[in-house]
Design an enzyme around this catalytic site. Sequence first.
Site, mmCIF file in Angstrom:
data_model
loop_
_atom_site.group_PDB
_atom_site.id
_atom_site.type_symbol
_atom_site.label_atom_id
_atom_site.label_comp_id
_atom_site.label_asym_id
_atom_site.label_seq_id
_atom_site.Cartn_x
_atom_site.Cartn_y
_atom_site.Cartn_z
ATOM 1 N N LYS A 19 0.994 -1.097 0.071
ATOM 2 C CA LYS A 19 0.102 -0.232 0.030
ATOM 3 C C LYS A 19 0.835 1.153 0.050
ATOM 4 O O LYS A 19 2.091 1.330 0.454
ATOM 5 C CB LYS A 19 -0.956 0.001 1.395
ATOM 6 C CG LYS A 19 -2.183 0.829 1.195
ATOM 7 C CD LYS A 19 -3.367 0.019 0.687
ATOM 8 C CE LYS A 19 -4.640 0.832 0.814
ATOM 9 N NZ LYS A 19 -5.806 0.364 0.128
ATOM 10 N N GLY A 65 -20.116 7.000 5.658
ATOM 11 C CA GLY A 65 -18.975 7.334 4.646
ATOM 12 C C GLY A 65 -19.704 6.978 3.305
ATOM 13 O O GLY A 65 -19.790 5.959 2.751
ATOM 14 N N GLY A 117 -18.600 7.872 0.006
ATOM 15 C CA GLY A 117 -17.899 8.206 -1.014
ATOM 16 C C GLY A 117 -17.956 7.314 -2.268
ATOM 17 O O GLY A 117 -19.137 6.619 -2.537
ATOM 18 N N VAL A 149 -17.138 4.044 -2.514
ATOM 19 C CA VAL A 149 -17.808 2.625 -2.342
ATOM 20 C C VAL A 149 -19.270 3.038 -1.570
ATOM 21 O O VAL A 149 -20.154 2.309 -1.842
ATOM 22 C CB VAL A 149 -17.104 1.978 -1.527
ATOM 23 C CG1 VAL A 149 -17.447 0.734 -1.191
ATOM 24 C CG2 VAL A 149 -15.688 1.840 -1.864
HETATM 25 P P1 NAD Z 1 -13.709 7.887 -0.853
HETATM 26 O O1 NAD Z 1 -12.868 8.932 -0.338
HETATM 27 O O2 NAD Z 1 -14.457 7.975 -2.057
HETATM 28 O O3 NAD Z 1 -15.051 7.992 0.329
HETATM 29 C C1 NAD Z 1 -14.721 7.968 1.724
HETATM 30 C C2 NAD Z 1 -15.997 9.181 2.421
HETATM 31 O O4 NAD Z 1 -15.829 8.990 3.767
HETATM 32 C C3 NAD Z 1 -15.979 10.645 1.738
HETATM 33 O O5 NAD Z 1 -17.177 10.791 1.339
HETATM 34 C C4 NAD Z 1 -15.349 11.242 3.219
HETATM 35 O O6 NAD Z 1 -16.082 12.577 3.262
HETATM 36 C C5 NAD Z 1 -16.121 10.226 4.214
HETATM 37 N N1 NAD Z 1 -15.572 10.268 5.499
HETATM 38 C C6 NAD Z 1 -14.287 10.539 5.976
HETATM 39 N N2 NAD Z 1 -14.303 10.735 7.308
HETATM 40 C C7 NAD Z 1 -15.458 10.672 7.821
HETATM 41 C C8 NAD Z 1 -16.053 10.487 8.995
HETATM 42 N N3 NAD Z 1 -15.255 10.953 9.929
HETATM 43 N N4 NAD Z 1 -17.281 10.247 9.115
HETATM 44 C C9 NAD Z 1 -18.134 10.288 8.105
HETATM 45 N N5 NAD Z 1 -17.729 10.194 6.850
HETATM 46 C C10 NAD Z 1 -16.405 10.347 6.510
HETATM 47 O O7 NAD Z 1 -13.187 6.671 -0.478
HETATM 48 P P2 NAD Z 1 -13.911 5.124 -0.908
HETATM 49 O O8 NAD Z 1 -12.929 4.692 -2.056
HETATM 50 O O9 NAD Z 1 -15.155 5.128 -1.022
HETATM 51 O O10 NAD Z 1 -13.235 4.002 0.364
HETATM 52 C C11 NAD Z 1 -14.150 4.230 1.446
HETATM 53 C C12 NAD Z 1 -13.046 2.881 2.440
HETATM 54 O O11 NAD Z 1 -13.109 1.688 1.733
HETATM 55 C C13 NAD Z 1 -11.827 3.524 2.760
HETATM 56 O O12 NAD Z 1 -11.398 3.041 4.070
HETATM 57 C C14 NAD Z 1 -11.156 2.577 1.676
HETATM 58 O O13 NAD Z 1 -9.776 2.404 2.170
HETATM 59 C C15 NAD Z 1 -11.959 1.382 1.616
HETATM 60 N N6 NAD Z 1 -11.673 0.589 0.274
HETATM 61 C C16 NAD Z 1 -11.987 1.044 -0.995
HETATM 62 C C17 NAD Z 1 -11.912 0.202 -1.970
HETATM 63 C C18 NAD Z 1 -12.312 0.837 -3.082
HETATM 64 O O14 NAD Z 1 -12.376 -0.011 -4.369
HETATM 65 N N7 NAD Z 1 -12.344 2.229 -3.484
HETATM 66 C C19 NAD Z 1 -11.512 -1.106 -1.630
HETATM 67 C C20 NAD Z 1 -11.402 -1.681 -0.423
HETATM 68 C C21 NAD Z 1 -11.468 -0.986 0.500
#
Ligand code: NAD
Length: 367
Positions: A94, A194, A196, A198
């Site tokens: 990572k 959250g 975002g 996902v």
């Molecule tokens: P992203 O940045 O698109 O979304 C994250 C969201 O969480 C954002 O909308 C942000 O405003 C919100 N956020 C941040 N801090 C917060 C809090 N304290 N309370 C509430 N909301 C909060 O990220 P993503 O790609 O959707 O990934 C989300 C999680 O899933 C991460 O932990 C990432 O590591 C994990 N993940 C993602 C993937 C992927 O394919 N994108 C794969 C495996 C794991």
Amino acid sequence: MTTDVINSSEIKNLAPIFGHTSFDNHEQIVFCNDKDTGLKAIIGIHNTVLGPALGGTRMWNYNTEAEALKDVLRLSRGMSFKSAITDLNLGGGKAVIIGDAKTQKTPALMKRFGEFVHSLSGKYITAEDIGMETSDMDLVREVTPYVTGISEDKGGAGNPSPITAYGVFMGMKAAAKYKFGNDKLENKKIYVQGIGHVGESLVEHLTNEGAKVIIADINEERLQAVSKKYNAEIYRGSNLYAEEMDIYAPCALGATVNNETVGMLKAKIIAGAANNQLEKEHIQGPLLQQRGIVYAPDFLINAGGIINVYAELEGYGKPEIIRKTENIYNTTLEILTNAEANGVTTNEAALNIAKNKIETRKKEHSK
Ligand code: NAD
């Protein structure tokens, strides 16, 4: 005469890397610095027994370098086990870039980061994580082939997030089957923390299934947009953990299940996308088990994204991506059942399987 006695906290300070509590036998840690672009990044390569270390790059405004180091170590370790349990020939790695993705990310910085990735000759392959877009991976691709998650029109598998969300949905359904005897999520009260890349996609699956979805985020604009699109309720309270709910889906940052929150949680199931949801798995894992809260291990159910990017390396298409992602349902159900039978936490049950796969391969290599 005074004796020089070094206490344990001083010893820890003398070994900030190899002695780090999250070090867990990392093979290599690379610190990347570039004065011209302002790049400050850390690449963690935890284990390459099963294959090259693949894992996304996170750009985050860490308060301290120590926080960034801890994050990358925890995340890359998780990737080793995620790939192992999903039967992918990949190791765990990572990267984190220290900075604000909204204001400090530039094409030059991304390309410079790509050059550092390239210098590792394929031992580490990057992808997107928080703070990254498919377009950023396209920039990295201009300087190195060791990147996945590039756009479909450039020959990649595109944004992995919808597939990650689908896998989380599968894992959540399996946990529901285990806990409630039925995998239907209709009328289940589910908090998605959250929304975002996902989280939003997960909300779509859940609302399609008729679940009562409540969304929480620190980004008001996203809350408004997602609420409007899926008719989801916005959480306005101050302590989500203590709310009555069937399922808690952490989809923001990790470590939200910690010593402070674990005792408050009223959810019957925890199933979400965030990596490293348990701050200290050996502490909160048993506590959740004692409280009868079913924890669907994060590294197991959020593997859809890595399945999607692995397709770029192996050349398989969407049907195989979907098949592998749907299989998360079976693996989750198996692991939850197996944990109960063996009297271990669900996290331990999943970890044991992943560790065994790595150990077995290691023995095969040394024959
Ligand atoms: P992203 O940045 O698109 O979304 C994250 C969201 O969480 C954002 O909308 C942000 O405003 C919100 N956020 C941040 N801090 C917060 C809090 N304290 N309370 C509430 N909301 C909060 O990220 P993503 O790609 O959707 O990934 C989300 C999680 O899933 C991460 O932990 C990432 O590591 C994990 N993940 C993602 C993937 C992927 O394919 N994108 C794969 C495996 C794991």
